[in-house]
Every structure is written in C-alpha cells, then in structure tokens.
Write an enzyme that holds these catalytic residues in place. Structure first.
Site, PDB file in Angstrom:
ATOM      1  N   SER A   2      -3.849   3.754 -12.463  1.00 66.40           N
ATOM      2  CA  SER A   2      -4.234   2.809 -11.404  1.00 66.40           C
ATOM      3  C   SER A   2      -3.451   3.132 -10.144  1.00 66.40           C
ATOM      4  CB  SER A   2      -3.913   1.370 -11.824  1.00 66.40           C
ATOM      5  OG  SER A   2      -2.542   1.079 -11.577  1.00 66.40           O
ATOM      6  N   ASP A   3      -3.934   2.669  -8.997  1.00 66.00           N
ATOM      7  CA  ASP A   3      -3.084   2.751  -7.812  1.00 66.00           C
ATOM      8  C   ASP A   3      -2.049   1.617  -7.910  1.00 66.00           C
ATOM      9  OD1 ASP A   3      -1.925   3.502  -5.454  1.00 66.00           O
ATOM     10  OD2 ASP A   3      -3.774   3.550  -4.285  1.00 66.00           O
ATOM     11  N   TYR A   4      -1.115   1.642  -6.976  1.00 61.55           N
ATOM     12  CA  TYR A   4       0.048   0.751  -7.016  1.00 61.55           C
ATOM     13  C   TYR A   4      -0.381  -0.723  -7.083  1.00 61.55           C
ATOM     14  CZ  TYR A   4       4.997  -0.074  -5.914  1.00 61.55           C
ATOM     15  OH  TYR A   4       6.317  -0.406  -5.959  1.00 61.55           O
ATOM     16  N   ALA A  29      -2.809  -2.028  -8.434  1.00 62.55           N
ATOM     17  CA  ALA A  29      -4.251  -2.244  -8.235  1.00 62.55           C
ATOM     18  C   ALA A  29      -4.835  -3.158  -9.313  1.00 62.55           C
ATOM     19  CB  ALA A  29      -4.984  -0.913  -8.204  1.00 62.55           C
TER      20      ALA A  29
END
Ligand code: BGC
Length: 719
Positions: A261-263, A265
């Site tokens: 995942s992105d930070y 997210a």
C-alpha cells in the site's frame, strides 16, 4: 517440502501478519520502555513490532544494521527484515528529477543514473526503492509531475524500463543492486484540478490508452513490486478497486509479485468514505490482494479476526505471506540479511568522481534550451559576467525526492561559471527571493547596477524545490515573488541576459519568452547542476534536451498535452489567424508556449527527404521510413529524432500526433545521417470502444522531426 513452505508452516498467524506490515524505522529505535508516540497511535504492541517484516525511512547504515541484528536475535523464524526507501533521483549523489531525465530522451543515461543510486543506496543498507514512478501527467499544477517522465507513455515506458535495468543491475539478490517498486498504480497523475490526492475520473479506454501502458511496461521489465495509488479512480480508491487490482493487475497481467500500500493508504479508506472502520478498510485492501500494509495497522488489528470469521481463508493469508517470503528469497536476504550494507563502501561511493561525472552528464543532457536568439553560447572571452537572481548562488537545486542528497553539496551556477572564467570575472547578486510572499525589492538596485556593468548577465530564476513534489500543488505557474519584476529591470539594464530556470514543473514563462533573448531550463538538476549549467551556457556542452512535458502559456490552459485528440472544430496550425466557433480560447493561444519535444541546440539540424519503403503495410509486415538529418552548423551536437504518426480516420477520435519511436544521435559539424525507423502494425494500435487493443485498416501519416520542425510523409495504408 520446499524451504519457504516449511518456514510458512512453522509460523503463527501473528508471525504471518507481521510479514504483511511495514513501519518507519523510528518505531524500532525508540529507547523508551513505555509505548509512546507513533507506536501508541498505531496501537502496536512490542510483540507486533518484533514480527514486522519490512521497514522504511531509516537514516543510516548503522540504523539498518542495528534493527536487523536486534530483529534476528529475537525472531524464532529467522526471517530478515526488508528495508525500503524512496530512492527517486539519486541517493547521496543526486541526479536530475525524473521529469528532467525524461527530457534527455536517453534510456542509457537513465540506466547509468539508476546504477549510481543503486550502488550508493545498497551500500547504505537499502534493499528496495519505491521507484519508478510512472504516473501519466498533463497538468503542471500537480506537484508530483516532477517525479514522472512527463506526458508521453512510450517515452515514460522506455525510461522506466531503463531505470529498472539500472537498479536491478546484474541481479537484485546481489549487493550493489536494488529491487524496484512501480508506482502509483493507477492514474494518480490525473488528479482533478491538479490537486494532490484528488479524485481521478477517466474512462477505461482513456486509462488503457494513456495511463496504464507504463505500469505494464515496468512489470514486463521485471519490477517485482507494485504500489497502488492514493486516489480514487472512477469512484473507488485504487487499493480497494477490484477492477484495477484484481481484474487487470493480477488476472489480466498475471502479476504474482508483492503489492504494497502507499503510506497509510489503507487507513485513508476511512476519510475516503469507502470503509466505515479500520476493519472494513483492512478487508477491502486484503481482498484486493494488497500484501503489505504501509504505516497503518488494520492488518495487525483485524486480519486474524477476518480469518476466524471466515471472511478470508488461511490459504489466502498464506498466499500473501508466500509472495513476501519469495520476494525476500529473491533478494537473497535469507543468505545475507545485510545485503552488503557497508559503511566504508558507502562513504567511498558517496559523491565519488565517477558518480559525479554521471550525474553531471545527466544534468547537461536533461536541460532544455527553450529559447535562444543568438545570445548563447556565451564567449569565454567575456571580461565581466554578472550572475544574478535568487538561484544564482543557490545550493537548493537537488529537487524534492533527493534521498540523502544535501543542498550544501551541490554546485551553484555562480560557482560553475567562476570555474570556467576565473573568480575575478564573475560577480553575483541575489536581487530578490523566490518565495510567494517575498516582497522585498531592496536588492533590485544592486542587481541592476551589476547588470549594467557586465558584458552579459546570467539571470537564475525559478521556484524553490519544495514548491513541487508530493503535496505541493500550485494554481499559479508564474515565477513566485518579485522575480518577474526583477527580470524586467535586469533585462532592460542589459539585453545580453540569458535566463536559467530551476523548476520542478513546466512554469508559465510567457513574460520571459517575450523579453529574454535566451532561456535555458535546468529543472532541478542535482549535485552537479551548477557546473552543468555553466558548461551549457559557455558552449562546453551543446544543449540537446527536448521537453518531456509541455509548457503552457498560462495556467488556464492546463491540462495541456501534445497528443490530444481532435475536436470537430479544430484550429489548424496552418490557419493561425482563423477565429470563430473553433475549439479555442479568445484570450490565449490554443497550443502550448513550448510543446512536448521542443528543445533547441547550438547546432542547426535540418530534416529532408522523408521516404517510405512502401505505401501499404500488412498486419504481419513493416514499413521503413527514412529521413536525412544534417547538422547544418559548425558545432557538433546531439539530436533526438522523433517519429510521430497520425491515424487519419478511426472508429474513435485519434490523437493529432502520437510518438511511436525516437532515436538520439550524435552529429559532427556538417555531418548528415540517414535515420531509418521501422513501423509495424502493432505501433498503430489503440483501444476501441469495445475494450479491444486493435489497429484499424485505413490511412496513416508520419511526421519526423520535433516540435519546431517536422517533415511529413505521404499517407500510407494499413491493409
Ligand atoms: C508517497 C510514495 C512513497 C511513500 C513512502 C508516500 O507518501 O506517495 O510515493 O513511496 O510515501 O515514502
């Protein structure tokens, strides 16, 4: 039983979930016996942290080693931590931002730059870089355009593949190399109104035509990881978007690597309003095959209950964990958990001569000469040169994502010019600041006097490096502060003024275009930016960069891009004065100020004699298209020969031009070369209304050259 399967069979559910999480290094180095700060906020126990499988954002090789050693002392499974970081345009030795590298049109340079970063970062303990970032962009307001290679999917794909080759080197399991993670899948660059994290609404056809190809190209080039984007795409955030994650990524493209995942997210699915609580967020991400959760804690808190409740099976959990274990195995971490991290080696590589040489070449080849009315190159015989402006002696030219690059380690334009001319011939003054609210013009008088007394002026303007990058979007693309006013006064005082720009995005430089005889954009060029700029200004290097992203006349034209489809009421280039009910503006030109592909040289390249080997192309055949390119000057130089096509009639509206190939070539003074490209049916394909990637029979034309000078072919027919 396979080694990894045996390992998996020994792991508890909690151990397994730990492999599916990533947190900041800071959580592992806090010394307090009590659980405080971020750890408390995330609700993580010490047992959770002991099970964590990956770490990001560390600051030194010693920190990496300490975290790994402490982890392995306690981990019953002996599974090393994998360390990841944003190594985007260099590590300690910094090269130009990706948008600039795009202007080099040079995969070889992109690859060499990535090698430099890989060697330094690997020695400093990094295993994986969150790059390449291949989001397709059309809107300079979005701060993250600086991380992309611009508005052309084929160019982006070619450069991203080169970066991947550079980072992976002779094998990502070997010290000296990094693994890559393609991001941000998908469509992040289409953020509405150029505002970061904003929704993206594009049709599936548009998505497939423009946005998706570069992500796919990265997977084809061997990227082992994918990071979904923050934005919602057509209504659903990427990480919870089953069409993107399951249908396209996993099934259609067959990606069986690791998704991270992105930070935060997953946590952000709550404010997005598609998950009522953290448990639902974790469920959405996991069912869409997100393997690693970055910096939120839904998996630790809820994955086990979701399995106990029968929402997910143990097989699903095992499949995700196995993807992570295989990746760690692929990286060779089970054999060498430190992966060659070596403080001494790192410091011998940081800023070494060989690395400086690569980044300097990259900075020179990424710079774009936007305008030149004969002022450049400047003569080395000048007796007084004034280097003026807020960027004249400014070290902050690395750009937003420069990992461990330090401002004080860059060369400035002033320093670069002094090295060429000698200290006594070069003077400098700032004139004004470069921030929005800089309203102090008390430095103007000194700058103007200095300009008057000089033989030539180099006026260094731009936006500060933290005005682009993540979260740094703008609604005004003009130079911040009083820089335009300074430019007017300095150019009036000395017409021999060349402007040098430092910018993380295409800016609105309409005023400069009117008043300055020469404009050179260096973008954010990195460690050797000032020396590269000086060598370009004095003709020790010949500019050869071509824009990877169009410069609008003003912000009102955004989004603007060269490969746009036509309307029923086009304003043809051949009828510039036509007015009326056309797809046009009444107060501004329709085309950009400087289009994609534009870039001047001190050489003069002339194109002629375009010939086609045939007037018909069969689906299994090819046509050769040749053109003569002559360097009609006494200056050796490089030219990016660009091949565009136009599909004259299609079942959907086709772009007015589309890059299908390019080649960068060196020419001696007066040299002529015949350049030949091969065109195949595959290059003419597009996505039709039925969701098929096809070509259609009919007429096509070709254009070779660049934004300022094209030669056109007769039509050929696809039969
Ligand atoms: C960015 C990513 C980056 C991640 C980790 C996020 O805020 O969107 O591009 O890789 O942080 O630093």
């Amino acid at each position: 039983m396979d080694r990894l399967e045996k390992l998996l069979s020994q792991m508890s559910v909690h151990d397994k979930i730990g492999q599916l999480t990533q947190y900041n290094a800071m959580l592992f180095t806090e010394t307090s016996a009590e659980i405080t700060g971020p750890q408390q906020k995330l609700g993580l126990t010490d047992e959770d942290l002991a099970a964590v499988g990956s770490v990001l954002n560390f600051s030194s090789v010693q920190e990496v080693k300490d975290i790994q050693t402490a982890h392995l002392q306690n981990d019953p499974n002996q599974i090393p931590i994998v360390f990841m970081m944003d190594v985007i345009h260099g590590y300690r030795t910094v090269y130009p931002i990706p948008l600039a590298l795009g202007c080099s049109f040079d995969p070889q340079i992109a690859e060499e730059c990535s090698r430099v970063a890989a060697r330094e970062a690997s020695a400093d303990g990094v295993h994986v870089t969150f790059t390449p970032m291949v989001d397709y962009v059309r809107d300079a307001r979005w701060g993250r355009v600086m991380e992309t290679c611009g508005e052309e999917p084929r160019l982006t794909s070619a450069l991203a593949a080169a970066q991947i080759r550079g980072f992976h080197g002779d094998g990502m399991e070997k010290p000296g190399n990094l693994a890559t993670c393609v991001k941000h899948y998908a469509g992040y660059g289409g953020a509405e109104a150029g505002r970061d994290y904003n929704l993206v609404e594009v049709s599936e056809r548009e998505l497939r035509e423009y946005y998706l190809p570069a992500y796919k190209a990265c997977l084809d080039a061997g990227a082992p990881m994918v990071m979904p984007s923050f934005n919602s795409l057509n209504g659903v955030p990427s990480i919870a978007n089953s069409m993107l994650m399951q249908d396209i990524l996993r099934k259609e493209w067959g990606f069986d690597g690791v998704v991270i995942s992105d930070y935060n997210a997953i946590g952000e699915l709550l404010p997005h309003g598609v998950a009522a609580d953290q448990k639902e967020a974790a469920k959405l991400a996991f069912e869409n095959t997100c393997d690693i959760e970055m910096c939120s804690s839904g998996y630790f808190h809820h994955l086990e209950s979701l399995i106990n409740e029968g929402v997910f099976t143990m097989e699903q959990l095992d499949a995700a964990v196995m993807r992570v274990l295989k990746f760690k195995d692929q990286l060779g971490l089970f054999d060498d958990p430190y992966h060659g991290a070596d403080e001494k080696l790192a410091s011998s590589l940081f800023l070494c001569d060989a690395h400086r040489e690569v980044v300097k070449k990259a900075a020179a080849e990424s710079a774009v000469l936007l305008k030149n009315e004969g002022l450049l190159p400047l003569s080395e015989k000048l007796s007084k040169v004034a280097v003026i402006g807020p960027f004249a002696d400014e070290h902050g030219i690395n750009g937003f994502w420069s990992a461990h690059g330090k401002n004080e380690e860059t060369t400035t334009v002033f320093e670069g010019i002094r090295n060429i001319l000698g200290a006594d011939k070069v003077v400098t003054a700032k004139g004004c600041g470069n921030l929005w609210d800089d309203k102090d013009c008390s430095g103007f008088a000194e700058a103007v006097e200095m300009a008057k007394a000089a033989d030539a002026v180099v006026l260094c303007l731009g936006e500060p490096q933290n005005y682009s990058g993540e979260g740094n979007c703008r609604t005004d693309l003009r130079l911040p502060g009083l820089q335009e006013a300074l430019a007017k006064q300095v150019i009036a005082a000395n017409p021999n003024t060349a402007v040098v720009l430092f910018n993380g995005r295409p800016l609105d430089v309409s005023l400069l275009d009117k008043i300055a005889p020469a404009i050179l954009t260096m973008w954010f060029p990195g460690t050797e930016g000032g020396s590269a700029a000086a060598e370009l200004l004095f003709g020790k290097c010949n500019p050869c960069g071509k824009l990877s992203m169009s410069f609008p006349h003003n912000v009102g034209q955004c989004p603007i891009y060269y490969n746009h489809p036509n309307t029923g009421r086009p304003r043809w280039r051949s009828q510039p004065d036509h007015r009326g009910y056309a797809s046009d503006y009444i107060d501004c030109a329709t085309l950009p100020l400087y289009s994609f592909g534009h870039g001047l040289s001190y050489s003069n390249f002339v194109y002629s004699d375009l010939t086609l080997s045939s007037k018909t192309l069969t689906s299994d055949g090819s046509i050769r298209v040749s053109v003569k390119v002559r360097n009609d000057s006494s200056v050796p130089g490089k030219e990016v020969v660009q091949l565009y096509m136009r599909d004259l009639v299609g079942s959907v509206v086709r772009p007015v031009q589309q890059l299908i190939a390019f080649e960068k070539l060196s020419f001696e003074a007066g040299e002529e070369k015949t350049v030949t490209f091969t065109v195949t049916e595959e290059m003419l394909r597009f996505w039709n209304m039925k969701g098929e990637h096809i070509s259609e029979k009919g007429d096509f034309t070709l254009m070779i050259g660049h934004a300022d000078h094209f030669v056109l072919s007769d039509a050929f027919q696809l039969v």
